[in-house]
Scaffold this motif. Structure first.
Motif, short mmCIF file in Angstrom:
data_model
loop_
_atom_site.label_atom_id
_atom_site.label_comp_id
_atom_site.label_asym_id
_atom_site.label_seq_id
_atom_site.Cartn_x
_atom_site.Cartn_y
_atom_site.Cartn_z
N MET A 711 -16.14 -9.63 -3.49
CA MET A 711 -16.26 -9.95 -2.06
C MET A 711 -14.96 -9.62 -1.33
N THR A 712 -13.95 -9.21 -2.07
CA THR A 712 -12.67 -8.90 -1.42
C THR A 712 -12.50 -7.41 -1.16
N TYR A 713 -13.49 -6.58 -1.59
CA TYR A 713 -13.43 -5.16 -1.23
C TYR A 713 -14.21 -4.97 0.05
N VAL A 761 -24.52 -5.50 0.52
CA VAL A 761 -24.45 -6.85 1.08
C VAL A 761 -23.40 -7.68 0.33
N ARG A 762 -22.55 -8.35 1.10
CA ARG A 762 -21.64 -9.36 0.54
C ARG A 762 -21.92 -10.64 1.31
N CYS A 763 -22.48 -11.61 0.63
CA CYS A 763 -22.99 -12.75 1.38
C CYS A 763 -22.66 -14.06 0.67
N LEU A 782 -11.82 -13.23 1.43
CA LEU A 782 -13.06 -12.49 1.08
C LEU A 782 -13.37 -11.51 2.20
N VAL A 783 -12.49 -10.54 2.36
CA VAL A 783 -12.57 -9.65 3.52
C VAL A 783 -13.76 -8.70 3.47
N LEU A 806 -11.64 -11.64 8.41
CA LEU A 806 -12.93 -11.27 7.80
C LEU A 806 -13.59 -10.18 8.65
N THR A 807 -12.94 -9.04 8.67
CA THR A 807 -13.32 -8.01 9.65
C THR A 807 -14.63 -7.31 9.34
#
Ligand code: NAG
Ligand code: NAG
Ligand code: NAG
Ligand code: NAG
Ligand code: NAG
Ligand code: NAG
Ligand code: NAG
Ligand code: NAG
Ligand code: NAG
Ligand code: NAG
Length: 876
Positions: A711-713, A761-763, A782-783, A806-807
């Motif tokens: 989730m950090t990529y 998806v990163r959720c 978790l960007v 969190l862009t």
């Protein structure tokens, strides 16, 4: 391609054996029946002792009276005159190999006693990795040595002494990369050399060595990771021009390295396979000097441009294989070039699939020898030319995945009595074939997917009793399935009826698809109107998809299936009920198990822990309950676990984080899990979707969520999450099937299915629980997050300004908590935000100026900013 040559060389080897047998000797004149020589018999028995022969392959070998003549043993042949052993052939046939009836163990030096041996074949067995028999180099009379497949070894340099060797096959016999091949250059008599699947990366002298073998007729170096030949180098060697059969496929060789050499050996070459290399540019004119060429394979490279004119004049050319390149141009021009000369009479096979040819298919009637025409996956269009129907020798025709239009009727096929393979998949074609049509052909492979041929079930199929593959998915049939269908062909290995409106019940498929088929069967009947109970399914299947029908009743039949080869089982979206069976021990080859959207009840049985290869387990939306059995911790290969919409309870088990560390998707949503979020969950470094919403989870959000590395990529390469397997359709063909995972995510107010973009998806969804405390700052690492939903909890404290980091966020819902303080101005950095909900908190201030939030450009993004006037939020 080379099977004829193999035979030829076997005959040469046999010939030399016979030659020795014919020499008259004293023993011959005595007319004494010569039995085998005692020393050689003992040597073979010693040799046998070091083998492991589980299937009694060598049961004819023994000392008993009736076995005493070793010349009569399996695989042994002696000279009629001297009695010496000339031939030892312990090759395992491919069929036996498939049944694992092979020899194992080690190769004993006792063989050295066979001084006169000419022909030694130990291929296709599973000898263990003992050093190959350096001593084989001392069998100085050997003419033929076949160690192909299954005699892994240090490379046998010692073979250099076998100067009489004519045939040497070491295909796939070394697991290690090999150094200099200098030792080979002394085998002057070699006519056939096969080193395929041996890593020759470090053998930079391979070309020099090969160039010295002047008798070489066949050279096979498939998949050897060959180092490129230095072009300036080529002229310094007296090149072998005797080569007739050359296979350098799958070596990633560049054009610059292959062409100069090739065009020197051009006149004699008959069979040339350069498939799967890195050939670039257009097809060079120099190929026209290969006047004897019968078969040319340049598939799977990066060739561009059209088919040069000179091919028209290659009077011997029978097979032209150019699929998987970037060739382009009007197909009518290809045909114009080819029909300009004598090749029109010789050409038997034209493979041009997976290129970029355009336009219609012109008149093809002249190609009277054509047996196979493969034009799939290009950009051809128009109606299908009538002249195709004159190709009466045609055995294979593929036009799949083009843009052909129009109607095909019975007359089109009336001369195609030899047709075995027909693939019209995914064109805009309509098939008008009458109910009582009796086709002139017996097909083995038939794919008409997405052509129009409904609404009735095609009765003419009843005449096709040899089908191996049948794909009539998405063809618009809305009819009952006839009784005869299930007994149509005993060879059927791949059946796809999906995406029609077919009605009916399934008979006992396990009886129809019996265990005699090799490679496993695939049955896909998803999205139809099948009903009734699911009968026992064939145990030799790889792929079974019965989803989206109306099957009902229990799945207890699973317990009647013991040994099986199942990889994919999808029974989702039916009306199945009852408990999950407790007999998963036999299903350890399962890759994907999808039982979602049914009415299963009861608990997850312990035996599900035996699914130790499982990648996806989907039990979403059933009536399952109880605590999760800890045996599931053994399913350590799991990537996707969806247990949402059931009534599971208990605490979230700590073993999920400890043992299922490959998880990419974990959904426990809409259950009754309680207690804290265990910190062990933070071990899930690959997790992309974590959905714990709609439970009764309390306590604080762990600080360690920043361990969710995936989730950090911000970017990810693969838009889908899927699990593939090669599905084999005998004989020898097949394709890579990828099962794409789908998941229901609630996002932007509605529940949507994610499949083709799930990988992106990163959720993180912890909404509708009883969490309290502040949002840990670590979450702001978790960007890569695209959706963050913490709504409907009792979270407190201010919203950290770091939220602006969190862009990637598209969706941010913090509503219905106890957040206080001012709305951070950093929110304006979230330029991709589509939905922001901060309502029902104690927040104050104004929604900050920001590119996205300010623009309200509803045509680009769906902007939904909820606000609550009672809580003094001002919108600028
Ligand atoms: C050598 O062994 C391989 C594997 O068994 C086989 O395919 C090949 O035909 C053999 N060569 C000859 C000339 O028989
Ligand atoms: C040698 O024996 C084989 C059968 O084992 C037979 O076919 C062949 O004719 C014999 N050759 C001679 C020269 O006797
Ligand atoms: C090479 O041999 C091994 C067994 O020794 C087998 O598993 C593997 O499939 C073979 N590879 C090829 C490319 O034939
Ligand atoms: C060949 O061996 C080299 C090391 O010697 C290795 O780096 C390479 O990956 C191997 N290639 C293949 C295709 O196995
Ligand atoms: C070159 O090859 C030919 C056969 O093609 C052979 O007769 C001749 O001796 C070779 N010359 C050298 C220098 O190896
Ligand atoms: C190889 O080709 C080059 C250039 O076409 C030529 O000069 C040379 O004589 C050829 N060698 C042989 C052995 O044919
Ligand atoms: C075939 O496709 C081309 C574009 O690639 C188009 O110009 C042409 O009109 C199409 N022909 C037919 C018959 O659809
Ligand atoms: C079938 O072959 C015959 C004889 O070659 C020919 O007259 C007839 O036109 C062909 N039919 C079709 C549909 O091409
Ligand atoms: C069956 O056909 C459908 C539609 O043509 C396709 O999407 C699906 O992948 C096929 N199933 C298998 C197992 O190949
Ligand atoms: C939040 O906490 C209050 C008491 O502090 C409690 O009454 C309420 O039910 C809680 N709400 C949730 C969603 O846990």
């Amino acid at each position: 391609m080379s099977s004829k040559l193999f035979l030829l060389f076997e005959n040469i080897a046999l010939f030399s054996v016979l030659f020795f047998q014919l020499k008259p000797t004293i023993a011959d004149s005595n007319k004494k029946t010569i039995k085998c020589i005692d020393e050689e018999r003992e040597a073979l028995l010693t040799f046998k002792q070091s083998l492991v022969d589980e299937h009694g392959v060598l049961s004819s070998w023994g000392r008993q009276d009736d076995k005493i003549d070793c010349c009569k043993w399996r695989g042994v042949r002696c000279s009629n005159t001297t009695g010496h052993i000339k031939v030892l052939n312990l090759r395992t046939s491919d069929k036996e190999n498939a049944q694992r009836k092979v020899l194992k163990g080690t190769i004993s030096p006792a063989l050295l006693e066979l001084h006169d041996i000419r022909h030694l074949d130990l291929s296709n067995n599973h000898f263990s990795a003992s050093p190959v028999p350096k001593f084989l180099g001392s069998l100085s009379k050997l003419r033929y040595l076949n160690l192909s497949c299954g005699t892994p070894s240090e490379f046998p340099r010692k073979l250099r002494d076998l100067s009489g060797l004519e045939y040497l096959n070491l295909e796939n016999s070394s697991l290690f990369s090999v150094g200099s091949l200098e030792w080979l250059s002394r085998l002057y008599s070699l006519r056939h050399l096969d080193l395929s699947y041996i890593n020759l990366t470090k053998s930079s002298d391979w070309f020099q060595v090969v160039a010295k073998l002047h008798s070489l007729k066949t050279l096979v170096l498939r998949s050897c990771a060959l180092p490129p030949i230095n072009p300036s180098f080529i002229w310094h060697f007296n090149l072998s021009t005797s080569i007739e059969n050359l296979d350098l496929s799958d070596n990633n060789l560049p054009s610059s390295s292959v062409y100069p050499w090739l065009f020197n050996l051009s006149r004699n070459i008959l069979y040339l396979d350069l498939g799967s290399n890195s050939l670039r540019g257009s097809i060079p004119e120099a190929f026209q000097h290969m006047v004897s060429l019968k078969s040319l394979d340049l598939s799977d490279s990066e060739l561009e441009g059209g088919i040069p004119k000179f091919f028209g004049n290659m009077c011997s050319l029978q097979k032209l294989d150019l699929p998987q390149n970037k060739l382009s141009g009007q197909f009518s021009q290809v045909i114009q070039h080819l029909s300009g000369g004598c090749v029109v009479n010789s050409l038997e096979r034209l493979y041009l699939s997976y290129n970029d040819f355009t336009g219609p298919v012109p008149h093809l009637g002249g190609f009277s020898s054509l047996e196979a025409l493969m034009l799939g996956v290009n950009r051809l269009n128009g109606t299908i030319d009538k002249s195709l129907s004159q190709l009466s020798k045609l055995e294979s025709l593929s036009l799949r995945m083009n843009s052909f239009t129009g109607v095909i009727s019975e007359t089109f096929f009336s001369n195609m009595s030899n047709l075995q393979m027909l693939d019209l998949k995914e064109n805009s074609l309509t098939l008008k074939l009458s109910h009582d049509w009796v086709p002139p052909f017996q097909l083995k492979w038939l794919s008409l997917a997405s052509c129009k041929m409904g609404p009735h079930f095609p009765k003419w199929l009843q005449t096709q009793n040899q089908l191996v593959l049948l794909d009539i998915s998405n063809v618009g049939i809305s009819d009952s399935i006839p009784d005869w269908f299930w007994d149509l062909s005993s060879e059927l290995s791949y059946l796809n009826l999906s995406n029609n409106h077919i009605k009916g019940k399934l008979p006992e498929l396990s009886l129809r698809f019996d265990g005699t088929r090799s490679g496993g069967t695939s049955i896909d009947i998803n999205s139809n109107h099948f009903e009734g109970p699911i009968p026992p399914l064939p145990s030799n299947s790889l792929f079974l998809n019965l989803s989206k029908n109306k099957f009902s009743g229990s799945v207890s039949f699973l317990c009647s299936i013991s040994e099986n080869t199942w990889n994919f089982l999808d029974l989702s979206s039916n009306l199945l009920s009852g408990g999950l069976p407790d007999c998963w021990l036999h299903f350890d080859s399962l890759f994907v198990l999808n039982l979602a959207n049914n009415r299963f009840s009861g608990q997850i049985p312990d035996s599900m822990g035996f699914l130790n290869n499982i990648r996806t387990l989907n039990l979403h939306n059933n009536r399952l309950t109880g605590e999760l059995p800890s045996s599931l911790r053994n399913c350590s290969q799991l990537r996707v676990l969806d247990l949402g919409k059931n009534t599971f309870f208990g605490e979230i088990p700590t073993w999920i984080g400890e043992s299922l560390q490959n998880l990419i998707v974990l959904s426990l949503k809409s259950n009754n899990f309680h207690g804290n979020i265990p910190y062990q969950l933070c071990h899930l470094g690959f997790i992309q979707v974590l959905d714990l919403s709609f439970n009764i989870i309390s306590g604080k959000i762990p600080k360690c969520f920043n361990n969710f590395s995936a989730m950090t990529y911000e970017r990810c390469s693969n838009p889908t999450i899927g699990f593939g397997k090669y599905i084999l359709v005998p004989p020898g063909t097949g394709y890579y099937y990828k099962y794409l995972v789908n998941l229901l995510l609630t996002w932007k107010g509605s529940e949507n299915e994610y499949k083709s973009t799930l990988g992106l998806v990163r959720c993180l969804d912890l909404s509708s629980n009883k969490l309290d405390g502040a949002i840990p700052e670590e979450i702001m690492d978790l960007v890569g997050l695209i959706a963050l939903n913490l709504s409907r909890n009792n979270l407190t404290g201010p919203i950290t300004p770091k939220i602006g980091e969190l862009t990637s966020l598209d969706f941010l819902d913090l509503s219905r908590n106890l957040f206080s303080g001012s709305i951070p101005s950093s929110l304006s950095q979230l330029s991709g935000l589509g939905v922001l909900d901060l309502s029902y908190n104690n927040l104050s201030g104004k929604i900050p100026l920001g590119t996205q939030l300010q623009s309200f450009n509803a045509s680009v993004y769906e902007i939904l900013v909820k606000f609550d006037l009672f809580l003094h939020i001002l919108v600028q």
